[in-house]
Write an enzyme that holds these catalytic residues in place. Structure first.
Site, PDB file in Angstrom:
ATOM      1  N   GLU A 145       9.726  14.347  17.442  1.00 12.92           N
ATOM      2  CA  GLU A 145      10.101  14.305  16.033  1.00 12.92           C
ATOM      3  C   GLU A 145       9.265  15.332  15.267  1.00 12.92           C
ATOM      4  O   GLU A 145       8.041  15.258  15.253  1.00 12.92           O
ATOM      5  CB  GLU A 145       9.844  12.905  15.459  1.00 12.92           C
ATOM      6  CG  GLU A 145      10.269  12.806  14.019  1.00 12.92           C
ATOM      7  CD  GLU A 145      10.089  11.409  13.430  1.00 12.92           C
ATOM      8  OE1 GLU A 145       9.054  10.775  13.688  1.00 12.92           O
ATOM      9  OE2 GLU A 145      10.990  10.974  12.692  1.00 12.92           O
ATOM     10  N   SER A 184       5.084   6.427  11.011  1.00 11.48           N
ATOM     11  CA  SER A 184       5.197   7.015  12.341  1.00 11.48           C
ATOM     12  C   SER A 184       5.165   5.938  13.428  1.00 11.48           C
ATOM     13  O   SER A 184       4.571   4.864  13.249  1.00 11.48           O
ATOM     14  CB  SER A 184       4.043   7.996  12.562  1.00 11.48           C
ATOM     15  OG  SER A 184       2.825   7.314  12.443  1.00 11.48           O
ATOM     16  N   CYS A 206      13.310  10.002   8.629  1.00 12.24           N
ATOM     17  CA  CYS A 206      13.174   9.455   9.980  1.00 12.24           C
ATOM     18  C   CYS A 206      14.510   9.508  10.720  1.00 12.24           C
ATOM     19  O   CYS A 206      14.548   9.518  11.933  1.00 12.24           O
ATOM     20  CB  CYS A 206      12.622   8.047   9.928  1.00 12.24           C
ATOM     21  SG  CYS A 206      13.333   7.086   8.611  1.00 12.24           S
ATOM     22  N   GLY A 264       2.811   2.693  13.869  1.00 13.47           N
ATOM     23  CA  GLY A 264       3.519   1.422  14.080  1.00 13.47           C
ATOM     24  C   GLY A 264       2.886   0.623  15.214  1.00 13.47           C
ATOM     25  O   GLY A 264       2.748  -0.598  15.140  1.00 13.47           O
ATOM     26  N   LYS A 280       0.853  -1.198   0.000  1.00 16.01           N
ATOM     27  CA  LYS A 280       0.000   0.000   0.000  1.00 16.01           C
ATOM     28  C   LYS A 280       0.886   1.245   0.000  1.00 16.01           C
ATOM     29  O   LYS A 280       1.704   1.452   0.884  1.00 16.01           O
ATOM     30  CB  LYS A 280      -0.923   0.056   1.219  1.00 16.01           C
ATOM     31  CG  LYS A 280      -1.927   1.205   1.068  1.00 16.01           C
ATOM     32  CD  LYS A 280      -2.599   1.616   2.349  1.00 16.01           C
ATOM     33  CE  LYS A 280      -1.917   2.708   3.101  1.00 16.01           C
ATOM     34  NZ  LYS A 280      -1.832   4.017   2.418  1.00 16.01           N
ATOM     35  N   GLU A 331       9.792   0.226  10.715  1.00 16.07           N
ATOM     36  CA  GLU A 331      10.851   1.239  10.603  1.00 16.07           C
ATOM     37  C   GLU A 331      10.161   2.566  10.900  1.00 16.07           C
ATOM     38  O   GLU A 331       9.357   3.040  10.105  1.00 16.07           O
ATOM     39  CB  GLU A 331      11.448   1.172   9.199  1.00 16.07           C
ATOM     40  CG  GLU A 331      12.847   1.722   9.133  1.00 16.07           C
ATOM     41  CD  GLU A 331      12.867   3.103   8.550  1.00 16.07           C
ATOM     42  OE1 GLU A 331      12.842   4.057   9.354  1.00 16.07           O
ATOM     43  OE2 GLU A 331      12.889   3.241   7.329  1.00 16.07           O
TER      44      GLU A 331
HETATM   45  P1  ADP Z   1       3.113  10.057   8.460  1.00 17.36           P
HETATM   46  O1  ADP Z   1       2.774  10.586   9.810  1.00 17.36           O
HETATM   47  O2  ADP Z   1       4.533  10.190   8.121  1.00 17.36           O
HETATM   48  O3  ADP Z   1       2.161  10.436   7.367  1.00 17.36           O
HETATM   49  P2  ADP Z   1       1.883   7.558   8.941  1.00 17.36           P
HETATM   50  O4  ADP Z   1       2.475   6.619   9.905  1.00 17.36           O
HETATM   51  O5  ADP Z   1       0.636   8.278   9.304  1.00 17.36           O
HETATM   52  O6  ADP Z   1       3.046   8.522   8.564  1.00 17.36           O
HETATM   53  O7  ADP Z   1       1.617   6.859   7.544  1.00 17.36           O
HETATM   54  C1  ADP Z   1       2.501   5.949   6.957  1.00 17.36           C
HETATM   55  C2  ADP Z   1       1.682   4.938   6.192  1.00 17.36           C
HETATM   56  O8  ADP Z   1       0.828   4.269   7.107  1.00 17.36           O
HETATM   57  C3  ADP Z   1       0.778   5.515   5.115  1.00 17.36           C
HETATM   58  O9  ADP Z   1       0.776   4.642   3.995  1.00 17.36           O
HETATM   59  C4  ADP Z   1      -0.581   5.522   5.779  1.00 17.36           C
HETATM   60  O10 ADP Z   1      -1.661   5.435   4.880  1.00 17.36           O
HETATM   61  C5  ADP Z   1      -0.506   4.261   6.625  1.00 17.36           C
HETATM   62  N1  ADP Z   1      -1.427   4.223   7.776  1.00 17.36           N
HETATM   63  C6  ADP Z   1      -1.898   5.257   8.506  1.00 17.36           C
HETATM   64  N2  ADP Z   1      -2.729   4.821   9.478  1.00 17.36           N
HETATM   65  C7  ADP Z   1      -2.777   3.465   9.368  1.00 17.36           C
HETATM   66  C8  ADP Z   1      -3.445   2.424  10.086  1.00 17.36           C
HETATM   67  N3  ADP Z   1      -4.244   2.685  11.108  1.00 17.36           N
HETATM   68  N4  ADP Z   1      -3.240   1.151   9.693  1.00 17.36           N
HETATM   69  C9  ADP Z   1      -2.421   0.863   8.668  1.00 17.36           C
HETATM   70  N5  ADP Z   1      -1.779   1.791   7.940  1.00 17.36           N
HETATM   71  C10 ADP Z   1      -1.941   3.083   8.282  1.00 17.36           C
END
Ligand code: ADP
Length: 505
Positions: free
Chosen positions: A405, A253, A308, A257, A199, A274
């Site tokens: 961060e 993030s 990161c 994670g 994804k 990561e």
């Molecule tokens: P950032 O804060 O850098 O945008 P995120 O951790 O929010 O990073 O997003 C990184 C990836 O995780 C993106 O592809 C986002 O769509 C996906 N993502 C965000 N929320 C969820 C979730 N609850 N479950 C799975 N994937 C998610």
């Protein structure tokens, strides 16, 4: 900021790529979301719509995972020899380089990064990653073991291990290095013989869709690599929780994670993460400042601080503090900020309005908590998501800009007196442990300090050096497992012990 500078002229294939309605790759076919829903992709330099992509949801995830499962269990992929796989993976690297300019322009338009950087770094590193991984296809062997356990007198065992692909993998990536993160994730999946649903980040789905085209062209069989576009909660979450997924690999993030771990816990999927960082970059008073000052500046300003591993806490020894701060501030003031497609741009816009608001929020909190700014400190212009490269001086441990961060071009400089346990304590005093930097001309100090820093990567007299051979990942809340190097295969291979009783004879 550069205004109305001549931009690189778009490659005809890029014009066509963003001009058409984009689809996602499931089971070898380019498809819309089952719901028919799509969403807009914006150019961060202007805020204007550049493309539309499908908004995949659970029903699309189900089809993609089913395709990956079938490809893993019974498709031509499962019968291919490692050498055949290796040639295909190598070919992906070649195709990336053949399409270097297109990929660089797409990346710059979608993410905002300078096209010059995307061309020289992101695209080249992505190609090299696949070609490094191609070499591993034929080398992922087990071991032959000599056992001590008695069977019956005079009898023996023949025991060995096999390394077998873990199965269907779910991968979720962020927007800061869209193409390179896709490469980091897909290269080892293909080398190990797994199949995958990847994804892409909703902010930056375009280069990953272009890469999917090249993967198909390289001869990867249908269903092996499925690349989908959608939002975190409605697409990423059902993917991470899908019962037919054996392993989840996530980059993003720390907050998300933790959600991934919960989603995977239900059926104990394997998980690698990561995540974030607040990396210390330490400049000792014997450092070569000609190297350390630009090194410290690019440690934070590279990719607009959206790394990161950005060197966002800059520890500077007392004697050289003023000189280094002024040097980094001057570097920040001189950085040419502008649209990524302007070939003279050194720093582009942040990726999105959300990110701009987040970074500006931190700048405000710094001001409220009494921070002093040696450079930058605010948004730049009114169109697009530009922010000034910022240097905060004499940051205190209780400031949010020091602790959290920011994921933007903002560095917090801290003064220290001695290279002692207190410095090590402060450098390690974070929930993260992704990376660290040391600048010194004393090899003994460099090695002693490198050993004491709790981080997955320590760069000495350099920063942000990446190579497919160099494992990358975090201690503490920066993650689980390693990307790249041979270590990445721990994430994608199971070890099977086979023990054959030979009896007597
Ligand atoms: P950032 O804060 O850098 O945008 P995120 O951790 O929010 O990073 O997003 C990184 C990836 O995780 C993106 O592809 C986002 O769509 C996906 N993502 C965000 N929320 C969820 C979730 N609850 N479950 C799975 N994937 C998610």
């Amino acid at each position: 900021m550069t205004k109305d500078a001549p931009l690189v002229s778009l490659h005809p294939n890029v014009k066509a790529f963003i001009g058409e309605k984009r689809r996602m790759l499931i089971d070898g076919k380019w498809v819309d979301a089952k719901s028919g829903k799509s969403f807009e992709v914006l150019d961060p330099a202007t805020g204007q719509v550049i493309a539309n992509v499908p908004a995949a949801e659970k029903p699309d995830v189900d089809v993609a995972v089913a395709a990956a499962k079938r490809a893993f269990e019974s498709g031509p992929w499962s019968r291919m020899t490692p050498a055949e796989r290796g040639k295909i993976v190598w070919k992906i690297g070649e195709l990336i380089m053949e399409h270097q300019e297109e990929l660089a322009q797409i990346e710059s338009l979608d993410n905002g990064k300078p096209v010059t950087v995307a061309r020289a770094a992101d695209v080249v590193l992505a190609a090299e990653l696949f070609q490094y991984m191609a070499g591993w296809c034929t080398k992922l062997d087990g071991r032959s073991l000599t056992l001590s356990v008695p069977y019956t007198p005079g009898s023996e065992y023949h025991a060995f291990t096999r390394r077998e692909p873990v199965g269907v993998v779910a991968q979720i990536i962020p927007w800061n290095f869209p193409l390179l993160m896709a490469a980091w994730k897909l290269g080892p999946v293909l080398a190990s013989g797994c199949t995958v649903v990847l994804k892409l980040a909703e902010e930056t789905p375009l280069s990953g869709l272009k890469l999917a085209e090249l993967i198909q062209k390289a001869g990867v069989p249908d269903g092996v690599v499925n690349v989908i576009t959608g939002f975190g909660e409605t697409c990423g979450a059902p993917l991470a929780a899908h019962p037919d997924v054996s392993k989840v690999a996530f980059t993003g993030s720390t907050e998300v994670g933790k959600l991934i771990v919960k989603a995977a816990a239900n059926d104990l999927k394997k998980v690698t993460l990561e995540l974030g960082g607040k990396s210390p970059n330490i400049i000792l008073d014997d450092a070569d400042l000609e190297q350390a000052i630009p090194g410290a500046a690019s440690a934070i300003f590279f990719n607009h601080g959206q790394c990161c591993c950005a060197g966002s806490r800059l520890f500077i020894q007392d004697k050289i503090y003023d000189k280094v701060v002024e040097g980094v501030a001057e570097y920040a003031r001189k950085l040419k900020v502008g649209p990524g497609l302007d070939p003279s741009t050194q720093m582009g816009p942040l990726v999105s309005q959300v990110q701009l608001d987040r970074v500006c929020g931190y700048l405000e909190s710094g001001k409220e908590q009494g921070a002093t700014f040696a450079a930058g400190g605010k948004r730049l212009g009114e169109q697009g998501y530009f922010v000034e490269p910022t240097v905060i001086v004499d940051a205190h441990e209780n400031m949010k800009v020091y602790q959290e961060e920011i994921f933007g071009p903002v560095v917090a400089a801290v003064r220290f007196k001695e290279l002692d346990d207190e410095l090590v304590r402060k450098a390690n005093d974070t929930i993260y442990g992704l990376a660290a930097g040391i600048y010194t001309s004393n090899i003994t100090r460099a090695h002693r300090l490198a050993t004491k820093l709790r981080a997955g990567t320590v760069w000495v007299n350099c920063y942000n050096i990446f190579d497919a051979a160099l494992p990358f990942g975090g201690y503490k809340q920066s993650g689980w497992g390693r990307e790249m190097g041979v270590e990445v295969f721990n994430n994608y291979l199971e070890t099977k012990s086979v023990c054959v009783g030979l009896g007597q004879g």
